[in-house]
Design a protein around this motif. Structure first.
Motif, PDB file in Angstrom:
ATOM      1  N   VAL A  30      19.599  65.375  52.074  1.00  0.00           N
ATOM      2  CA  VAL A  30      18.546  64.788  52.889  1.00  0.00           C
ATOM      3  C   VAL A  30      19.145  64.403  54.234  1.00  0.00           C
ATOM      4  O   VAL A  30      20.084  63.605  54.304  1.00  0.00           O
ATOM      5  CB  VAL A  30      17.925  63.555  52.200  1.00  0.00           C
ATOM      6  CG1 VAL A  30      16.850  62.936  53.088  1.00  0.00           C
ATOM      7  CG2 VAL A  30      17.335  63.944  50.851  1.00  0.00           C
ATOM      8  N   ASP A  75      18.714  62.602  57.619  1.00  0.00           N
ATOM      9  CA  ASP A  75      17.851  61.596  58.248  1.00  0.00           C
ATOM     10  C   ASP A  75      18.476  60.907  59.447  1.00  0.00           C
ATOM     11  O   ASP A  75      18.058  59.828  59.853  1.00  0.00           O
ATOM     12  CB  ASP A  75      17.405  60.553  57.220  1.00  0.00           C
ATOM     13  CG  ASP A  75      18.569  59.857  56.527  1.00  0.00           C
ATOM     14  OD1 ASP A  75      19.732  60.054  56.966  1.00  0.00           O
ATOM     15  OD2 ASP A  75      18.320  59.123  55.552  1.00  0.00           O
ATOM     16  N   THR A 114       8.151  73.822  55.615  1.00  0.00           N
ATOM     17  CA  THR A 114       7.893  72.488  56.165  1.00  0.00           C
ATOM     18  C   THR A 114       6.970  71.733  55.221  1.00  0.00           C
ATOM     19  O   THR A 114       6.261  72.324  54.406  1.00  0.00           O
ATOM     20  CB  THR A 114       7.234  72.543  57.558  1.00  0.00           C
ATOM     21  OG1 THR A 114       5.900  73.064  57.433  1.00  0.00           O
ATOM     22  CG2 THR A 114       8.030  73.402  58.526  1.00  0.00           C
ATOM     23  N   SER A 125       6.479  66.293  58.746  1.00  0.00           N
ATOM     24  CA  SER A 125       7.422  65.251  58.344  1.00  0.00           C
ATOM     25  C   SER A 125       8.800  65.812  58.027  1.00  0.00           C
ATOM     26  O   SER A 125       9.818  65.142  58.234  1.00  0.00           O
ATOM     27  CB  SER A 125       6.903  64.519  57.100  1.00  0.00           C
ATOM     28  OG  SER A 125       5.585  64.064  57.252  1.00  0.00           O
ATOM     29  N   LEU A 126       8.834  67.034  57.495  1.00  0.00           N
ATOM     30  CA  LEU A 126      10.063  67.568  56.917  1.00  0.00           C
ATOM     31  C   LEU A 126      10.187  69.053  57.232  1.00  0.00           C
ATOM     32  O   LEU A 126       9.215  69.797  57.160  1.00  0.00           O
ATOM     33  CB  LEU A 126      10.014  67.379  55.394  1.00  0.00           C
ATOM     34  CG  LEU A 126      11.294  67.501  54.584  1.00  0.00           C
ATOM     35  CD1 LEU A 126      12.216  66.318  54.866  1.00  0.00           C
ATOM     36  CD2 LEU A 126      10.959  67.560  53.093  1.00  0.00           C
ATOM     37  N   GLN A 165      12.530  72.136  55.802  1.00  0.00           N
ATOM     38  CA  GLN A 165      13.494  72.519  54.778  1.00  0.00           C
ATOM     39  C   GLN A 165      14.131  73.849  55.140  1.00  0.00           C
ATOM     40  O   GLN A 165      13.425  74.822  55.428  1.00  0.00           O
ATOM     41  CB  GLN A 165      12.814  72.648  53.409  1.00  0.00           C
ATOM     42  CG  GLN A 165      12.041  71.422  52.983  1.00  0.00           C
ATOM     43  CD  GLN A 165      10.541  71.616  53.151  1.00  0.00           C
ATOM     44  OE1 GLN A 165      10.002  71.356  54.223  1.00  0.00           O
ATOM     45  NE2 GLN A 165       9.860  72.077  52.113  1.00  0.00           N
ATOM     46  N   LEU A 223      17.157  69.102  53.876  1.00  0.00           N
ATOM     47  CA  LEU A 223      15.828  68.562  54.149  1.00  0.00           C
ATOM     48  C   LEU A 223      15.909  67.703  55.397  1.00  0.00           C
ATOM     49  O   LEU A 223      16.416  66.574  55.364  1.00  0.00           O
ATOM     50  CB  LEU A 223      15.327  67.736  52.963  1.00  0.00           C
ATOM     51  CG  LEU A 223      15.480  68.365  51.564  1.00  0.00           C
ATOM     52  CD1 LEU A 223      14.872  67.446  50.505  1.00  0.00           C
ATOM     53  CD2 LEU A 223      14.861  69.752  51.509  1.00  0.00           C
ATOM     54  N   ARG A 263      14.485  65.313  57.929  1.00  0.00           N
ATOM     55  CA  ARG A 263      13.387  64.349  58.033  1.00  0.00           C
ATOM     56  C   ARG A 263      13.046  64.127  59.507  1.00  0.00           C
ATOM     57  O   ARG A 263      13.411  63.119  60.126  1.00  0.00           O
ATOM     58  CB  ARG A 263      13.754  63.034  57.339  1.00  0.00           C
ATOM     59  CG  ARG A 263      14.106  63.196  55.864  1.00  0.00           C
ATOM     60  CD  ARG A 263      13.887  61.914  55.103  1.00  0.00           C
ATOM     61  NE  ARG A 263      12.450  61.584  55.020  1.00  0.00           N
ATOM     62  CZ  ARG A 263      11.981  60.448  54.510  1.00  0.00           C
ATOM     63  NH1 ARG A 263      12.824  59.526  54.066  1.00  0.00           N
ATOM     64  NH2 ARG A 263      10.685  60.226  54.466  1.00  0.00           N
ATOM     65  N   TRP A 306       5.287  62.278  52.431  1.00  0.00           N
ATOM     66  CA  TRP A 306       6.531  62.823  52.965  1.00  0.00           C
ATOM     67  C   TRP A 306       7.137  61.943  54.046  1.00  0.00           C
ATOM     68  O   TRP A 306       8.200  62.275  54.587  1.00  0.00           O
ATOM     69  CB  TRP A 306       6.296  64.241  53.481  1.00  0.00           C
ATOM     70  CG  TRP A 306       5.931  65.163  52.367  1.00  0.00           C
ATOM     71  CD1 TRP A 306       4.687  65.648  52.063  1.00  0.00           C
ATOM     72  CD2 TRP A 306       6.810  65.678  51.363  1.00  0.00           C
ATOM     73  NE1 TRP A 306       4.736  66.435  50.937  1.00  0.00           N
ATOM     74  CE2 TRP A 306       6.028  66.466  50.481  1.00  0.00           C
ATOM     75  CE3 TRP A 306       8.182  65.544  51.108  1.00  0.00           C
ATOM     76  CZ2 TRP A 306       6.574  67.118  49.384  1.00  0.00           C
ATOM     77  CZ3 TRP A 306       8.728  66.199  50.021  1.00  0.00           C
ATOM     78  CH2 TRP A 306       7.937  66.979  49.168  1.00  0.00           C
ATOM     79  N   GLU A 307       6.486  60.838  54.354  1.00  0.00           N
ATOM     80  CA  GLU A 307       7.043  59.885  55.320  1.00  0.00           C
ATOM     81  C   GLU A 307       7.451  58.579  54.640  1.00  0.00           C
ATOM     82  O   GLU A 307       7.631  57.558  55.292  1.00  0.00           O
ATOM     83  CB  GLU A 307       6.032  59.620  56.435  1.00  0.00           C
ATOM     84  CG  GLU A 307       5.749  60.868  57.270  1.00  0.00           C
ATOM     85  CD  GLU A 307       4.802  60.609  58.423  1.00  0.00           C
ATOM     86  OE1 GLU A 307       4.432  59.445  58.652  1.00  0.00           O
ATOM     87  OE2 GLU A 307       4.410  61.587  59.097  1.00  0.00           O
ATOM     88  N   GLN A 356      12.393  65.667  46.629  1.00  0.00           N
ATOM     89  CA  GLN A 356      13.522  66.440  47.131  1.00  0.00           C
ATOM     90  C   GLN A 356      13.621  67.801  46.443  1.00  0.00           C
ATOM     91  O   GLN A 356      13.830  68.828  47.099  1.00  0.00           O
ATOM     92  CB  GLN A 356      14.817  65.661  46.919  1.00  0.00           C
ATOM     93  CG  GLN A 356      14.938  64.398  47.766  1.00  0.00           C
ATOM     94  CD  GLN A 356      16.232  63.651  47.507  1.00  0.00           C
ATOM     95  OE1 GLN A 356      17.282  64.258  47.280  1.00  0.00           O
ATOM     96  NE2 GLN A 356      16.163  62.328  47.516  1.00  0.00           N
ATOM     97  N   ALA A 407      10.684  70.098  47.595  1.00  0.00           N
ATOM     98  CA  ALA A 407      10.884  70.597  48.952  1.00  0.00           C
ATOM     99  C   ALA A 407      11.999  71.636  49.003  1.00  0.00           C
ATOM    100  O   ALA A 407      11.892  72.650  49.696  1.00  0.00           O
ATOM    101  CB  ALA A 407      11.191  69.434  49.890  1.00  0.00           C
TER     102      ALA A 407
END
Length: 212
Positions: A29, A31, A53, A68-69, A71, A80, A82, A164-165, A174, A177
């Motif tokens: 992830v 971020d 996405t 939001s994401l 991938q 992923l 973020r 997803w937020e 996870q 995605a």
């Protein structure tokens, strides 16, 4: 029977009876901008990756969430991004515009449209699976059905409408995605390796009459 004379599509009832797919790879992830730059440096060295996405669903009239994401996955490692936290940093934008890395996705036009709301970019190196599978007589257009036709496993869609937020993505989010991006790559690799023979598919549904 020739490839041009068949149509391949999996019935819903067969799809629902298939075992769920498992993703055995690593999930990271991303971020923070620092993590994103490190991930992009690795991904930029790959020849081909899977792409997808996710966007927080709209449950109220007038809501309009942005992506939001993002991938991006190799065969063994899904990243992923973020972007609701980091935005689309310059390195990520450059990756999306990099023609030297093939990026395999599905319904890419929708992804591009939504991502352009966040940051303008010129997508390069993308390959649309919905176009590719037509060359193999597959008429289904969803990732779930295409994957099932090729591999006999079902991609669960249980997390599609999740938040997803959220402050933290759950393990289920996870995995979901990661699978979506990884599956795009797996489908592409399988087809390009010549491992799917349309004439031998159990899901042939139509063969037009042949006239002399």
């Amino acid at each position: 029977m020739t490839r041009s004379l068949i149509e391949i599509s999996i019935p819903k009832e067969v799809l629902s009876s298939l075992p769920p797919v498992r993703f055995a790879g690593r999930v990271s992830v991303i971020d923070s901008p620092a993590m994103a730059r490190q991930a992009i440096a690795f991904l930029s060295c790959q020849a081909v990756v899977g792409f997808d996405t996710e966007t927080r669903p709209n449950f109220r009239k007038g809501q309009n969430h942005t992506v939001s994401l993002i991938q991006i996955s190799t065969a063994a490692h899904a990243f992923l991004f973020r972007i609701n936290k980091t935005g689309i940093i310059p390195e990520l934008r450059q990756f999306l515009e990099n023609p030297d890395v093939a990026k395999i996705g599905l319904s890419l036009k929708d992804d591009f449209h939504n991502l352009h709301k966040i940051c303008p970019f010129d997508p390069q190196g993308f390959i649309e699976l919905q176009n590719l599978v037509k060359e193999y007589s597959i008429t289904d257009a969803s990732l779930q059905k295409i994957f099932a036709i090729l591999f006999g496993e079902r991609i669960s869609k249980g997390q599609r409408l999740s938040n997803w937020e959220a402050i933290q993505l759950t393990e289920a989010q996870q995995t979901y995605a990661a699978i979506d991006a990884w599956a795009c790559l797996k489908i592409f690799t399988h087809l390009k390796a010549g491992l799917f023979i349309p004439d031998q598919s159990p899901y042939i549904v139509h063969e037009p009459e042949q006239h002399p």
